[in-house]
Design an enzyme around this catalytic site. Structure first.
Site, PDB file in Angstrom:
ATOM      1  N   CYS A  17      -9.590   4.211  -6.746  1.00  0.00           N
ATOM      2  CA  CYS A  17      -9.033   2.310  -7.046  1.00  0.00           C
ATOM      3  C   CYS A  17      -9.886   2.240  -7.808  1.00  0.00           C
ATOM      4  O   CYS A  17     -11.062   3.265  -8.776  1.00  0.00           O
ATOM      5  CB  CYS A  17      -9.581   1.535  -5.828  1.00  0.00           C
ATOM      6  N   CYS A  93      -4.899   1.385  -6.363  1.00  0.00           N
ATOM      7  CA  CYS A  93      -4.096   0.298  -6.130  1.00  0.00           C
ATOM      8  C   CYS A  93      -4.045   0.700  -7.472  1.00  0.00           C
ATOM      9  O   CYS A  93      -3.869   1.781  -8.100  1.00  0.00           O
ATOM     10  CB  CYS A  93      -6.092  -0.309  -6.849  1.00  0.00           C
ATOM     11  N   CYS A 101      -7.113   9.995 -15.031  1.00  0.00           N
ATOM     12  CA  CYS A 101      -8.678  10.643 -13.901  1.00  0.00           C
ATOM     13  C   CYS A 101      -8.754  12.144 -14.904  1.00  0.00           C
ATOM     14  O   CYS A 101      -8.315  12.897 -15.892  1.00  0.00           O
ATOM     15  CB  CYS A 101      -7.646  10.929 -12.772  1.00  0.00           C
TER      16      CYS A 101
END
Length: 180
Positions: A17, A93, A101
């Site tokens: 998140c 989220c 990422c």
């Protein structure tokens, strides 16, 4: 990780998140509780707040879900050489789902299980706690489905499909009583 396989192996799961203060902490604690012995959960954030939301900890304690090791941390901790290799990475989220990422070692199966941010709730403490309970119920429902998947009999594509399907599951009306 090559292909997730069952047996005696423990699956490593990372919940992501943005702030790593509420949803991902709830998910980590819930999976470590419900998946004990089969799963080891971790959580991290792209921009961690540096502290776990006190209402998340209060709710986990109320529900008797252990969270003594909960801490807000950066996902960089898990992208470093020698870090845990994950079998599954699940964003909880919408912000983290859309961010670039790190490159994770191995080939983890990824999924998005969007849950409304309880830390963003406004109003009285009771209204805020209700938002945390809603997030808890949604995550617990999904995690209980996840831990019961027959991973040994599913190939990688099917596991991905199941994780995506779980990500849109809503708790049944009767599930609402668990956090009452």
């Amino acid at each position: 990780m090559a292909q997730p396989q069952a047996g005696n192996r423990v699956f490593n799961v990372l919940f992501l998140c943005t702030g790593n203060s509420a949803r991902s902490i709830l998910a980590e604690s819930l999976l470590n509780h419900w998946g004990a012995g089969r799963f080891r959960a971790y959580s991290a954030g792209s921009f961690p707040t540096g502290r776990v939301n006190p209402l998340a900890l209060e709710l986990l304690a109320h529900m008797k879900i252990p969270a003594q090791d909960a801490r807000s941390k950066s996902w960089d901790e898990f992208a470093a050489p020698g870090a845990v290799e994950f079998d599954f990475i699940i964003t909880v989220c919408d912000n983290a789902a859309g961010e670039v990422c790190p490159v994770w070692p191995g080939r983890p199966v990824t999924a998005h299980w969007g849950v409304e941010d309880p830390a963003a709730a406004t109003g009285t403490v009771a209204q805020k706690m209700l938002a945390f309970r809603d997030a808890f119920r949604a995550l617990e429902h999904r995690i209980r489905i996840f831990v019961n998947l027959p991973l040994a009999s599913l190939d990688r594509l099917r596991i991905k499909q199941e994780l995506d399907r779980i990500g849109v599951q809503k708790p049944a009306a009767g599930d609402a009583d668990r956090t009452g």
